[in-house]
Design a protein around this motif. Structure first.
Motif, PDB file in Angstrom:
ATOM      1  N   ALA A 180     -47.598 -19.297  42.407  1.00  0.00           N
ATOM      2  CA  ALA A 180     -49.026 -19.184  42.726  1.00  0.00           C
ATOM      3  C   ALA A 180     -49.293 -17.973  43.610  1.00  0.00           C
ATOM      4  O   ALA A 180     -50.261 -17.232  43.401  1.00  0.00           O
ATOM      5  N   ALA A 181     -48.443 -17.750  44.602  1.00  0.00           N
ATOM      6  CA  ALA A 181     -48.615 -16.599  45.494  1.00  0.00           C
ATOM      7  C   ALA A 181     -48.454 -15.289  44.730  1.00  0.00           C
ATOM      8  O   ALA A 181     -49.261 -14.366  44.873  1.00  0.00           O
ATOM      9  N   GLY A 182     -47.424 -15.208  43.904  1.00  0.00           N
ATOM     10  CA  GLY A 182     -47.197 -13.990  43.126  1.00  0.00           C
ATOM     11  C   GLY A 182     -48.309 -13.716  42.133  1.00  0.00           C
ATOM     12  O   GLY A 182     -48.796 -12.594  42.013  1.00  0.00           O
ATOM     13  N   TYR A 183     -48.728 -14.770  41.413  1.00  0.00           N
ATOM     14  CA  TYR A 183     -49.766 -14.605  40.402  1.00  0.00           C
ATOM     15  C   TYR A 183     -51.085 -14.190  41.047  1.00  0.00           C
ATOM     16  O   TYR A 183     -51.748 -13.255  40.588  1.00  0.00           O
ATOM     17  N   SER A 184     -51.482 -14.849  42.127  1.00  0.00           N
ATOM     18  CA  SER A 184     -52.764 -14.524  42.750  1.00  0.00           C
ATOM     19  C   SER A 184     -52.774 -13.098  43.283  1.00  0.00           C
ATOM     20  O   SER A 184     -53.757 -12.369  43.121  1.00  0.00           O
ATOM     21  N   ALA A 218     -59.045  -7.680  33.914  1.00  0.00           N
ATOM     22  CA  ALA A 218     -57.875  -7.901  34.761  1.00  0.00           C
ATOM     23  C   ALA A 218     -56.929  -8.901  34.098  1.00  0.00           C
ATOM     24  O   ALA A 218     -55.705  -8.751  34.171  1.00  0.00           O
ATOM     25  N   HIS A 219     -57.482  -9.899  33.441  1.00  0.00           N
ATOM     26  CA  HIS A 219     -56.663 -10.905  32.766  1.00  0.00           C
ATOM     27  C   HIS A 219     -55.847 -10.271  31.634  1.00  0.00           C
ATOM     28  O   HIS A 219     -54.731 -10.705  31.343  1.00  0.00           O
ATOM     29  N   GLN A 220     -56.391  -9.247  31.019  1.00  0.00           N
ATOM     30  CA  GLN A 220     -55.645  -8.532  29.973  1.00  0.00           C
ATOM     31  C   GLN A 220     -54.569  -7.621  30.573  1.00  0.00           C
ATOM     32  O   GLN A 220     -53.511  -7.434  29.987  1.00  0.00           O
ATOM     33  N   LEU A 221     -54.831  -7.070  31.736  1.00  0.00           N
ATOM     34  CA  LEU A 221     -53.911  -6.118  32.375  1.00  0.00           C
ATOM     35  C   LEU A 221     -52.777  -6.802  33.137  1.00  0.00           C
ATOM     36  O   LEU A 221     -51.634  -6.337  33.113  1.00  0.00           O
ATOM     37  N   CYS A 222     -53.053  -7.890  33.812  1.00  0.00           N
ATOM     38  CA  CYS A 222     -52.100  -8.548  34.710  1.00  0.00           C
ATOM     39  C   CYS A 222     -50.853  -9.024  33.948  1.00  0.00           C
ATOM     40  O   CYS A 222     -50.964  -9.767  32.974  1.00  0.00           O
ATOM     41  N   PRO A 223     -49.653  -8.637  34.396  1.00  0.00           N
ATOM     42  CA  PRO A 223     -48.442  -9.071  33.694  1.00  0.00           C
ATOM     43  C   PRO A 223     -48.189 -10.575  33.784  1.00  0.00           C
ATOM     44  O   PRO A 223     -47.616 -11.158  32.869  1.00  0.00           O
ATOM     45  N   TYR A 224     -48.627 -11.224  34.850  1.00  0.00           N
ATOM     46  CA  TYR A 224     -48.489 -12.684  34.926  1.00  0.00           C
ATOM     47  C   TYR A 224     -49.360 -13.323  33.844  1.00  0.00           C
ATOM     48  O   TYR A 224     -48.931 -14.249  33.154  1.00  0.00           O
ATOM     49  N   SER A 225     -50.599 -12.858  33.710  1.00  0.00           N
ATOM     50  CA  SER A 225     -51.485 -13.396  32.685  1.00  0.00           C
ATOM     51  C   SER A 225     -50.902 -13.165  31.302  1.00  0.00           C
ATOM     52  O   SER A 225     -50.931 -14.058  30.440  1.00  0.00           O
ATOM     53  N   HIS A 226     -50.366 -11.980  31.087  1.00  0.00           N
ATOM     54  CA  HIS A 226     -49.763 -11.668  29.793  1.00  0.00           C
ATOM     55  C   HIS A 226     -48.607 -12.620  29.499  1.00  0.00           C
ATOM     56  O   HIS A 226     -48.497 -13.165  28.400  1.00  0.00           O
ATOM     57  N   ALA A 227     -47.747 -12.836  30.475  1.00  0.00           N
ATOM     58  CA  ALA A 227     -46.606 -13.731  30.277  1.00  0.00           C
ATOM     59  C   ALA A 227     -47.062 -15.159  30.001  1.00  0.00           C
ATOM     60  O   ALA A 227     -46.454 -15.865  29.188  1.00  0.00           O
ATOM     61  N   MET A 228     -48.123 -15.597  30.661  1.00  0.00           N
ATOM     62  CA  MET A 228     -48.596 -16.970  30.489  1.00  0.00           C
ATOM     63  C   MET A 228     -49.251 -17.193  29.124  1.00  0.00           C
ATOM     64  O   MET A 228     -49.177 -18.290  28.586  1.00  0.00           O
ATOM     65  N   ARG A 229     -49.884 -16.179  28.567  1.00  0.00           N
ATOM     66  CA  ARG A 229     -50.594 -16.401  27.304  1.00  0.00           C
ATOM     67  C   ARG A 229     -49.763 -16.011  26.084  1.00  0.00           C
ATOM     68  O   ARG A 229     -50.177 -16.227  24.958  1.00  0.00           O
ATOM     69  N   THR A 230     -48.593 -15.442  26.294  1.00  0.00           N
ATOM     70  CA  THR A 230     -47.726 -15.066  25.173  1.00  0.00           C
ATOM     71  C   THR A 230     -46.404 -15.815  25.305  1.00  0.00           C
ATOM     72  O   THR A 230     -46.106 -16.423  26.324  1.00  0.00           O
ATOM     73  N   SER A 231     -45.628 -15.745  24.303  1.00  0.00           N
ATOM     74  CA  SER A 231     -44.292 -16.345  24.348  1.00  0.00           C
ATOM     75  C   SER A 231     -43.313 -15.285  24.842  1.00  0.00           C
ATOM     76  O   SER A 231     -42.551 -14.715  24.074  1.00  0.00           O
TER      77      SER A 231
END
Length: 139
Positions: free
Chosen positions: A51-55, A118-131
Motif C-alpha cells: 500500500a505504501a509503495g503503490y500510493s 496516471a493509472h495508465q503510467l504507474c507501474p503498480y497499476s500496470h502490474a495489477m491490471r495485467t498478468s
C-alpha cells in the motif's frame, strides 16, 4: 526496453520475520495481523508495504502526467491505497486494491482526467491490471 532502476529486498521468517533492502535503508519487522491469526505484535506486513509503495508511486505518476500538461499538483495532494488480503476460489490468496486521491484545488474534471492517465503510467497499476510475469528460481 532498458531497465531504469533495480533494487532488492530480502525477507526472512515469512510473515513473522524481517525484511531488509539491499542498501539497508529499509529494515522492518514483519508481523502477522490479528485478522490473519497473528498476535498483534508491533510491526508491518506485506500488504502495508504494498500500500505504501503503490500510493507513493501513483502520486509520482500523477505528478508526472500533470507536469506534462503544465498542471500543478498541490504539495498537500495525497493518494491512499487500500490493500485487502482475500482468498481465491482455488484455495489460494489474492490482493484487492483501491486508490483514493485527494487533490485539493483541482477541478473534478481535470483531476479525473489526470488520474486516468496516471493509472495508465504507474507501474503498480500496470502490474495489477495485467498478468505480469514473475520469474521464480531456486538459489
Amino acid at each position: 526496453m532498458p531497465i531504469l532502476y533495480t533494487t532488492k529486498a530480502t525477507a526472512s521468517g515469512g510473515r513473522a520475520g524481517r525484511a531488509v533492502s539491499d542498501n539497508g535503508v529499509l529494515d522492518v519487522t514483519l508481523t502477522v495481523p490479528k485478522e490473519l491469526g497473528g498476535d498483534g505484535a508491533t510491526g508491518t506486513n506485506p500488504e502495508q508495504l504494498f500500500a505504501a509503495g503503490y500510493s507513493a508511486c501513483f502520486l509520482g505518476a500523477l505528478k508526472n502526467v500533470a507536469g506534462k500538461e503544465k498542471v500543478k499538483i498541490p504539495d498537500d495532494a495525497s493518494v491512499t491505497a487500500t490493500v485487502s488480503f482475500a482468498t481465491r476460489d482455488d484455495g489460494g490468496f489474492r490482493i484487492e486494491v483501491s486508490l483514493l486521491a485527494d487533490v485539493p484545488g483541482l477541478d473534478r474534471e481535470t483531476a479525473e482526467r489526470l488520474l486516468a492517465k496516471a493509472h495508465q503510467l504507474c507501474p503498480y497499476s500496470h502490474a495489477m491490471r495485467t498478468s505480469t510475469e514473475v520469474e521464480v528460481t531456486l538459489a
